[in-house]
Design a protein around this motif. Sequence first.
Motif, short mmCIF file in Angstrom:
data_model
loop_
_atom_site.label_atom_id
_atom_site.label_comp_id
_atom_site.label_asym_id
_atom_site.label_seq_id
_atom_site.Cartn_x
_atom_site.Cartn_y
_atom_site.Cartn_z
N MET A 50 0.85 -1.19 0.00
CA MET A 50 0.00 0.00 0.00
C MET A 50 0.89 1.25 0.00
O MET A 50 1.86 1.33 0.74
N VAL A 51 0.53 2.21 -0.80
CA VAL A 51 1.28 3.47 -0.91
C VAL A 51 0.84 4.40 0.23
O VAL A 51 -0.35 4.59 0.46
N THR A 52 1.81 4.98 0.93
CA THR A 52 1.50 5.88 2.04
C THR A 52 1.15 7.27 1.52
O THR A 52 1.45 7.61 0.37
N GLN A 53 0.55 8.08 2.38
CA GLN A 53 0.25 9.46 2.01
C GLN A 53 1.53 10.22 1.71
O GLN A 53 1.57 11.02 0.77
N CYS A 54 2.58 9.99 2.48
CA CYS A 54 3.86 10.67 2.23
C CYS A 54 4.39 10.33 0.85
O CYS A 54 4.87 11.21 0.13
N GLU A 55 4.31 9.07 0.47
CA GLU A 55 4.77 8.66 -0.86
C GLU A 55 3.95 9.33 -1.96
O GLU A 55 4.49 9.74 -2.98
N ARG A 56 2.64 9.43 -1.73
CA ARG A 56 1.78 10.10 -2.73
C ARG A 56 2.13 11.57 -2.88
O ARG A 56 2.20 12.10 -3.99
N VAL A 57 2.36 12.25 -1.74
CA VAL A 57 2.71 13.68 -1.76
C VAL A 57 4.04 13.88 -2.46
O VAL A 57 4.20 14.77 -3.30
N LEU A 58 5.01 13.04 -2.15
CA LEU A 58 6.34 13.13 -2.75
C LEU A 58 6.26 12.94 -4.27
O LEU A 58 6.84 13.70 -5.04
N LYS A 59 5.51 11.93 -4.70
CA LYS A 59 5.35 11.68 -6.14
C LYS A 59 4.66 12.85 -6.83
O LYS A 59 5.04 13.26 -7.91
N GLY B 247 5.74 19.49 -9.69
CA GLY B 247 6.59 20.58 -9.25
C GLY B 247 6.26 21.15 -7.89
O GLY B 247 7.14 21.56 -7.16
N SER B 248 4.98 21.19 -7.53
CA SER B 248 4.58 21.75 -6.23
C SER B 248 3.22 21.18 -5.85
O SER B 248 2.55 20.52 -6.65
N ILE B 249 2.84 21.46 -4.60
CA ILE B 249 1.53 21.02 -4.11
C ILE B 249 1.04 22.02 -3.08
O ILE B 249 1.83 22.61 -2.34
N ASN B 250 -0.27 22.22 -3.04
CA ASN B 250 -0.88 23.06 -2.01
C ASN B 250 -1.98 22.24 -1.33
O ASN B 250 -2.34 21.15 -1.79
N PRO B 251 -2.51 22.72 -0.21
CA PRO B 251 -3.49 21.93 0.54
C PRO B 251 -4.74 21.53 -0.26
O PRO B 251 -5.25 20.42 -0.09
N MET B 252 -5.22 22.39 -1.14
CA MET B 252 -6.41 22.05 -1.93
C MET B 252 -6.11 20.92 -2.91
O MET B 252 -6.91 19.99 -3.06
N GLN B 253 -4.95 20.96 -3.55
CA GLN B 253 -4.56 19.88 -4.46
C GLN B 253 -4.40 18.58 -3.70
O GLN B 253 -4.81 17.52 -4.18
N ALA B 254 -3.77 18.65 -2.53
CA ALA B 254 -3.56 17.44 -1.73
C ALA B 254 -4.89 16.80 -1.34
O ALA B 254 -5.04 15.58 -1.43
N MET B 255 -5.84 17.63 -0.95
CA MET B 255 -7.13 17.11 -0.55
C MET B 255 -7.90 16.55 -1.75
O MET B 255 -8.41 15.44 -1.71
N LYS B 256 -7.95 17.33 -2.81
CA LYS B 256 -8.75 16.96 -3.98
C LYS B 256 -8.13 15.80 -4.77
O LYS B 256 -8.83 14.86 -5.13
N ASP B 257 -6.83 15.86 -5.01
CA ASP B 257 -6.19 14.88 -5.88
C ASP B 257 -5.68 13.65 -5.14
O ASP B 257 -5.60 12.57 -5.74
N LEU B 258 -5.32 13.80 -3.86
CA LEU B 258 -4.69 12.70 -3.15
C LEU B 258 -5.47 12.20 -1.94
O LEU B 258 -5.13 11.18 -1.36
N GLY B 259 -6.48 12.96 -1.51
CA GLY B 259 -7.22 12.58 -0.32
C GLY B 259 -6.43 12.80 0.96
O GLY B 259 -6.70 12.18 1.98
N VAL B 260 -5.46 13.71 0.90
CA VAL B 260 -4.62 14.04 2.06
C VAL B 260 -5.16 15.32 2.68
O VAL B 260 -5.11 16.38 2.06
#
Length: 70
Positions: A1-10, A16-29
């Motif tokens: 299983m892929v961890t949230q940290c691994e998803r954010v890093l990928k 190139g970058s990530i913000n809280p809205m992208q993390a929530m919407k695209d990754l469920g973080v």
Amino acid sequence: MVTQCERVLKYMRDFGSINPMQAMKDLGVYRLGARIYDLKKEGHHIKRRRVSAKNRYGNAVSFAEYRLEE
């Protein structure tokens, strides 16, 4: 299983970058700041900058954007 940290890093590597809205919407973080903290503890060099924008009601808002420095 892929961890949230691994998803954010990928995500940062792919886009190139990530913000809280992208993390929530695209990754469920929902706690991006906590995942960034964990990644920094693992030794990843991540820079934060404040971004200003307008929300859907036209109000000024600011939020963090994280970028991986490899």
